[in-house]
Scaffold this motif. Structure first.
Motif, short mmCIF file in Angstrom:
data_model
loop_
_atom_site.label_atom_id
_atom_site.label_comp_id
_atom_site.label_asym_id
_atom_site.label_seq_id
_atom_site.Cartn_x
_atom_site.Cartn_y
_atom_site.Cartn_z
N ARG A 155 42.90 28.08 16.41
CA ARG A 155 43.05 26.71 16.73
C ARG A 155 44.53 26.34 16.28
NH1 ARG A 155 38.82 27.37 18.21
NH2 ARG A 155 36.89 26.04 18.36
N VAL A 156 45.41 25.56 17.29
CA VAL A 156 46.78 25.17 16.78
C VAL A 156 46.81 23.70 17.10
CG1 VAL A 156 49.31 25.22 17.65
CG2 VAL A 156 47.61 27.31 17.71
N MET A 157 47.13 22.75 16.14
CA MET A 157 47.02 21.56 16.06
C MET A 157 48.48 20.96 15.85
SD MET A 157 43.85 20.43 13.76
CE MET A 157 44.25 21.50 12.44
N VAL A 158 48.81 20.05 16.90
CA VAL A 158 50.17 19.49 16.79
C VAL A 158 50.08 17.71 16.65
CG1 VAL A 158 51.27 21.10 18.12
CG2 VAL A 158 50.18 19.41 19.27
N HIS A 159 51.27 17.27 16.25
CA HIS A 159 51.05 15.75 16.12
C HIS A 159 50.85 15.03 17.41
CE1 HIS A 159 53.32 16.80 12.39
NE2 HIS A 159 52.66 16.07 11.88
N SER A 160 51.47 15.43 18.62
CA SER A 160 51.67 14.48 19.67
C SER A 160 51.85 15.32 20.97
CB SER A 160 53.34 13.75 19.55
OG SER A 160 54.35 14.83 19.60
N GLY A 161 51.64 14.41 22.13
CA GLY A 161 51.85 15.18 23.25
C GLY A 161 53.26 15.63 23.47
N THR A 162 54.38 15.22 23.03
CA THR A 162 55.62 15.82 23.06
C THR A 162 55.47 17.10 22.28
OG1 THR A 162 56.75 13.78 23.30
CG2 THR A 162 57.96 15.57 22.54
N ALA A 163 55.17 17.07 21.13
CA ALA A 163 54.82 18.36 20.46
C ALA A 163 54.09 19.56 21.21
CB ALA A 163 54.44 18.05 19.22
N ALA A 164 52.84 18.87 21.80
CA ALA A 164 52.04 19.75 22.45
C ALA A 164 52.89 20.55 23.65
CB ALA A 164 50.56 19.34 23.14
N SER A 165 53.54 19.93 24.60
CA SER A 165 54.35 20.36 25.71
C SER A 165 55.49 21.50 25.16
CB SER A 165 55.11 19.44 26.40
OG SER A 165 55.95 18.54 25.91
N TRP A 166 56.04 20.97 24.18
CA TRP A 166 57.17 21.89 23.41
C TRP A 166 56.75 23.14 22.90
CZ3 TRP A 166 60.66 18.02 20.25
CH2 TRP A 166 61.28 17.29 21.01
N VAL A 167 55.29 23.13 22.23
CA VAL A 167 54.80 24.42 21.49
C VAL A 167 54.30 25.15 22.74
CG1 VAL A 167 52.78 25.17 20.21
CG2 VAL A 167 54.28 23.38 19.55
N SER A 168 53.77 24.47 23.78
CA SER A 168 53.39 25.48 24.90
C SER A 168 54.26 26.14 25.47
CB SER A 168 52.48 24.52 25.83
OG SER A 168 51.32 23.93 25.24
N ALA A 169 55.50 25.28 25.82
CA ALA A 169 56.63 25.92 26.43
C ALA A 169 57.40 27.31 25.63
CB ALA A 169 57.59 25.03 26.74
N ALA A 170 57.43 26.81 24.44
CA ALA A 170 58.04 28.10 23.41
C ALA A 170 57.02 29.26 23.37
CB ALA A 170 58.19 27.30 22.12
N ALA A 171 55.77 28.78 23.44
CA ALA A 171 54.84 30.05 23.33
C ALA A 171 54.75 30.92 24.58
CB ALA A 171 53.38 29.56 23.13
N SER A 172 55.03 30.14 25.77
CA SER A 172 55.08 30.92 26.80
C SER A 172 56.03 31.88 27.12
CB SER A 172 54.93 30.01 28.10
OG SER A 172 56.07 29.08 28.13
N ARG A 173 57.21 31.19 26.40
CA ARG A 173 58.47 32.04 26.47
C ARG A 173 58.40 33.33 25.59
NH1 ARG A 173 63.71 27.95 27.36
NH2 ARG A 173 62.37 26.69 28.71
N VAL A 174 57.39 33.68 24.96
CA VAL A 174 57.49 34.89 23.86
C VAL A 174 55.97 35.46 24.26
CG1 VAL A 174 59.16 34.45 22.15
CG2 VAL A 174 56.84 33.38 22.09
N THR A 175 55.56 35.07 25.38
CA THR A 175 54.40 35.69 25.99
C THR A 175 53.12 35.44 25.06
OG1 THR A 175 54.65 38.05 24.99
CG2 THR A 175 55.64 37.44 27.26
N VAL A 176 53.04 34.24 24.62
CA VAL A 176 51.80 33.91 23.60
C VAL A 176 51.11 32.73 24.39
CG1 VAL A 176 50.89 32.78 21.57
CG2 VAL A 176 52.95 34.36 21.42
N ASP A 177 50.04 33.28 24.75
CA ASP A 177 49.00 32.29 25.64
C ASP A 177 48.08 31.46 24.72
OD1 ASP A 177 47.65 31.05 27.41
OD2 ASP A 177 46.82 32.96 28.67
N LEU A 178 48.39 30.14 24.69
CA LEU A 178 47.52 29.49 23.73
C LEU A 178 46.05 29.12 24.38
CD1 LEU A 178 50.31 26.74 22.32
CD2 LEU A 178 49.30 28.97 21.21
#
Length: 385
Positions: A155-178
């Protein structure tokens, strides 16, 4: 549910300046109230005696917190506690925890809380490394360690919708599928820092005061705040109260970043600017907020959350904020600004226009209603289920 909560604390001598510790101190008792068993492994215990405690060392630098894990200690702790869930508040520690779980023969769920993001994004989608974690070229290794932590978690928890979008985008750039592992769980508000403007008449200090209760690191955009402070001080309409949250910092921390000391000196030299300390006392902190008319948000580009903003809002203080990060998601659009001139106009209106101030004081207080510890604990446990 048995929860083992691993918490990094950077400043155990001034716990009130460590938002991660405050988060745990507010959340852990609420988790216990909800039926969970909680053990906190950290350099300092939370205040509720119902929570177990395992003492860990203070990492000498923020990089050691990310790159040095004691696997033997982790394996022993997991075997002793036999948790159902292990929470890594330092997400970069998750790969080591995955190894420790394997060696301990534990099938506990591994959750990571992205309490701090080592990156942000421009409006055009360009990723920016956090300058506070880029000493000696370490910005990209920290980003990759963060991504490895995401990959290791159930599980990956984040504070906010903004954080969720940033974490998802950063993860996808290094081929980590959340996939479906990402959950939004905000930080709890501090119930000691509440004042409903609809029912409680505020006792303001003489003259209108704007409060800035954020860390004075340069990467928080403090230079921009210093420029704004000059303009606000020159207006003659109000005074500024700047919080010294750190007190005296350890030499290791100063050697990596001495900007809080420099920024504090610049602000102290301005007219109508008061540098104050809560001395680590939450009641004094509350009183300092209570005497202010409004709050000012930080100019930090990678702002996925701000406990200090929530503190002000819970006290019924409207907060003016630049249009960036989570601030643009959470702050009332009427209180957001793009230029120093707009910020000055908003500050003066909040200082002088009682009707405008009361409207936004009520909205500010109401905006924290979903952040009670009980509600956050329920979301936290749902995320872990």
């Amino acid at each position: 549910m048995r929860v083992l909560y691993l918490l990094n604390i950077s400043n155990p001598d001034r716990l009130s300046s460590d938002s991660g510790w405050i988060f745990a101190d507010l959340l852990a008792p609420a988790l216990v109230d909800a039926g969970a068993s909680v053990t906190v492994a950290a350099p300092a215990a939370v205040g509720d005696g119902r929570c177990g405690f395992f003492l860990t060392e203070v990492p000498r630098t923020k990089y050691r917190a990310r790159f040095s894990s004691d696997l033997d200690e982790l394996v022993e702790l997991i075997r002793e506690e036999r948790p159902d869930v292990v929470v890594a508040n330092q997400i970069e520690e998750a790969p080591a925890l995955r190894v420790a779980l394997m060696e301990a023969g534990s099938d506990a769920l591994l959750a990571g809380y992205c309490h701090y993001l080592p990156f942000s994004f421009t409006a055009g989608g360009q990723i920016l490394l956090d300058p506070s974690l880029s000493d000696a070229g370490l910005g990209r290794p920290v980003l990759l360690a963060f991504a490895a932590g995401l990959a290791a978690c159930d599980r990956v928890m984040v504070h906010s919708g903004t954080a969720a979008s940033w974490v998802s985008a950063a993860a996808s750039r290094v081929t980590v599928d959340l996939e479906d592992r990402l959950r939004v769980v905000p930080a709890p508000r501090d119930e000691r820092l509440l004042r409903d403007p609809a029912t409680t008449k505020a006792a303001y200090s003489a003259g209108a005061i704007g409060v800035y209760n954020h860390r004075l690191y340069a990467h928080y955009g403090t230079e921009q705040f210093v420029d704004l402070a000059r303009q606000l001080a020159a207006s003659g309409t109000l005074r500024l109260r700047v919080m010294d949250l750190f007190g005296s910092r350890r030499a290791e921390r100063k050697s990596l970043d001495d900007s809080p000391e420099h920024m504090g000196d610049q602000l102290a030299a301005l007219p109508h600017v008061q540098i104050v300390s809560d001395r680590g006392d939450r009641i004094r902190y509350r009183d300092l907020l209570a005497g202010a008319r409004f709050g000012i948000a930080p100019f930090r580009p990678g702002c996925p959350w701000s406990m200090s903003v929530i503190d002000c809002q819970g006290m019924g203080l409207p907060v003016i904020a630049p249009r960036l990060g989570w601030l643009a998601e959470h702050i009332d659009p009427e209180l957001q600004f793009s230029t120093p001139a707009e910020a000055t106009d908003l500050a003066e209106r909040l200082a002088l226009d009682d009707e405008f101030h009361m409207l936004h004081a009520k909205r500010a207080h109401a905006s924290t209603a979903d952040f009670t510890p009980a509600r956050v604990a329920a979301r936290y446990l749902a995320a872990l289920s």
